[in-house]
Design a protein around this motif. Structure first.
Motif, PDB file in Angstrom:
ATOM      1  N   ASN A  38       6.219  -1.732  -2.927  1.00  0.00           N
ATOM      2  CA  ASN A  38       5.441  -0.672  -3.572  1.00  0.00           C
ATOM      3  C   ASN A  38       4.698  -1.185  -4.799  1.00  0.00           C
ATOM      4  O   ASN A  38       3.469  -1.136  -4.859  1.00  0.00           O
ATOM      5  CB  ASN A  38       6.355   0.495  -3.944  1.00  0.00           C
ATOM      6  CG  ASN A  38       5.595   1.635  -4.585  1.00  0.00           C
ATOM      7  OD1 ASN A  38       4.524   2.007  -4.113  1.00  0.00           O
ATOM      8  ND2 ASN A  38       6.129   2.187  -5.665  1.00  0.00           N
ATOM      9  N   SER A  39       5.450  -1.718  -5.788  1.00  0.00           N
ATOM     10  CA  SER A  39       4.775  -2.081  -7.040  1.00  0.00           C
ATOM     11  C   SER A  39       5.313  -3.336  -7.720  1.00  0.00           C
ATOM     12  O   SER A  39       4.714  -3.805  -8.691  1.00  0.00           O
ATOM     13  CB  SER A  39       4.861  -0.912  -8.030  1.00  0.00           C
ATOM     14  OG  SER A  39       6.204  -0.615  -8.336  1.00  0.00           O
ATOM     15  N   ASP A  60       0.742  -0.694  -4.746  1.00  0.00           N
ATOM     16  CA  ASP A  60       0.137  -0.452  -6.049  1.00  0.00           C
ATOM     17  C   ASP A  60      -0.994  -1.451  -6.277  1.00  0.00           C
ATOM     18  O   ASP A  60      -0.760  -2.611  -6.643  1.00  0.00           O
ATOM     19  CB  ASP A  60       1.197  -0.570  -7.146  1.00  0.00           C
ATOM     20  CG  ASP A  60       0.668  -0.183  -8.516  1.00  0.00           C
ATOM     21  OD1 ASP A  60      -0.565  -0.039  -8.677  1.00  0.00           O
ATOM     22  OD2 ASP A  60       1.490  -0.038  -9.441  1.00  0.00           O
TER      23      ASP A  60
END
Length: 395
Positions: A38-39, A60
């Motif tokens: 995700n990030s 992200d």
């Protein structure tokens, strides 16, 4: 026995880390061809530098520069939600391991099925929210859904040999002689805590799981037993059994990972030490069993194996989940979404521990379930429940 080429969605979480260990342990049977996170750009880059997959994805997009700076080679890079769906359909992948917390894994899971990839599922939300849609899509495409949760993987192993080979119906389990599926639960950190003390439970206390090292959301779910409630619904869809045939038993030692009782009274159980590498490896190498470096059980050191009936009145999550699974339709998605909002509020110290299930119950009571929902209806119910739960917290 050929090597399985695997894309890991959720590569920087605990399941993703265990998957990388399995790939390192059995390189002749598992190759990582794609990693997504995700990030956490730095952690994704570290994992990619170690395993050298041909493609990676960072959802992200603001962290892409940091990712590229940390990479020591040049893989194909995807980004955003669209990139997550794209990496899930890589042409040379055999399997997609979905270890994303929450609803983000739903679209990639359906895309992977449509692309003909087997699924290894560690994200409960996929089958809780959209069990009917996902299992039907897999049946039509003759795709295997292989469970990675230790409990469902245990049940899968206990049902070994019961998979139908009918090509007309797709992969299917014959569970006609199954009396009960029995999910084991550690009971969490408050298994013996009196109900009158629940209001004073702190975030720090709830995050101290007695057995597993997991992320904060799933750890809180284990403390409330919502995690086990979600697993009941997941088992219903994975194995095609009615909710009344799915039960929960508290087993503090977490050695017996789940059991299947058959109509003749015999019960099969799967036992191992608490290590997610066991179920991940079996999902990847199924139907084969492959030697590894994981420690086998030493029965001489097992002093006892205990089993208790859950405290249903004190932990209403199990009853709420059973009701959601029995009603079906969009109600499981609503329960799941409301729980996510309530858990986030508890972690932010805006909610007392018992108010987690109280919030979920209120939102479920206000929902009119839609039967046999399509994906749009499921996602609409999810968004409605999040808004309703947020509004409930403000009242």
């Amino acid at each position: 026995m050929r090597r399985k080429r695997v894309v890991v969605l959720g590569a920087t979480g605990s399941i993703g880390e265990s998957a990388l260990k399995v790939a390192h342990d059995i390189p002749e049977r598992m190759e990582i061809v794609g990693l997504a996170a995700n990030s956490n750009a730095q952690k994704l880059a570290t994992a990619a530098n170690r395993t050298k997959p041909e493609a990676i994805c960072l959802v992200d997009e603001t962290k892409l520069d940091a990712l590229k700076t940390a990479l020591e080679y040049q893989p194909k890079i995807f980004s955003g939600e669209a990139g997550l769906r794209e990496i899930a359909t890589m042409a040379n992948a055999d399997m997609v391991l979905i270890a994303i917390v929450g609803t983000a894994g739903l679209h990639p899971a359906l895309d992977a099925i449509e692309a003909g990839k087997d699924l290894a599922v560690a994200s409960k939300e996929i089958l809780v929210m959209a069990g009917e849609a996902v299992t039907e899509a897999a049946r039509k495409r003759r795709i295997n859904i292989l469970p990675v949760d230790s409990e469902h993987n245990a049940i899968f192993q206990c049902l070994e040999g019961k998979r139908s080979t009918s090509h007309s119906e797709g992969p299917k389990l014959d569970v006609s002689d199954v009396r009960r599926i029995i999910l084991t639960a550690s009971g969490g950190p408050f298994r013996e805590l009196p109900r009158k003390k629940f209001d004073g439970i702190t975030v720090e206390e709830a995050l101290k799981h007695p057995t597993w090292n997991m992320g904060p959301k799933i750890t809180i779910d284990s403390a409330t037993l919502f995690n086990k409630g979600l697993e009941m619904i997941e088992a219903h869809w994975l194995f095609g059994v009615e909710m009344q045939r799915v039960e929960v038993v508290i087993h503090p030692q977490s050695i017996v990972h789940s059991m299947v009782e058959f109509t003749d009274g015999s019960t099969l159980a799967q036992l191992s030490y608490s290590n997610m590498c066991f179920p991940i490896q079996y999902a990847v190498t199924w139907p084969d069993r492959v030697p590894n470096s994981l420690p086998p059980l030493d029965f001489s050191k097992l002093s006892k194996l205990e089993f208790f009936t859950p405290r249903y009145a004190d932990f209403p999550a199990l009853t709420l989940a059973r009701h959601a699974g029995e009603v079906g339709g969009t109600l499981p998605a609503v329960m799941n979404a409301a729980n996510e909002i309530a858990v986030a509020a508890f972690l932010a110290r805006r909610l007392r521990f018992p108010e987690i299930w109280e919030t979920v119950a209120k939102v479920m009571d206000r929902h009119q379930s839609v039967a046999h929902p399509d994906l749009d209806a499921i996602l609409a119910a999810d968004q409605w429940a999040r808004a309703e739960a947020t509004g409930t917290l403000k009242r």
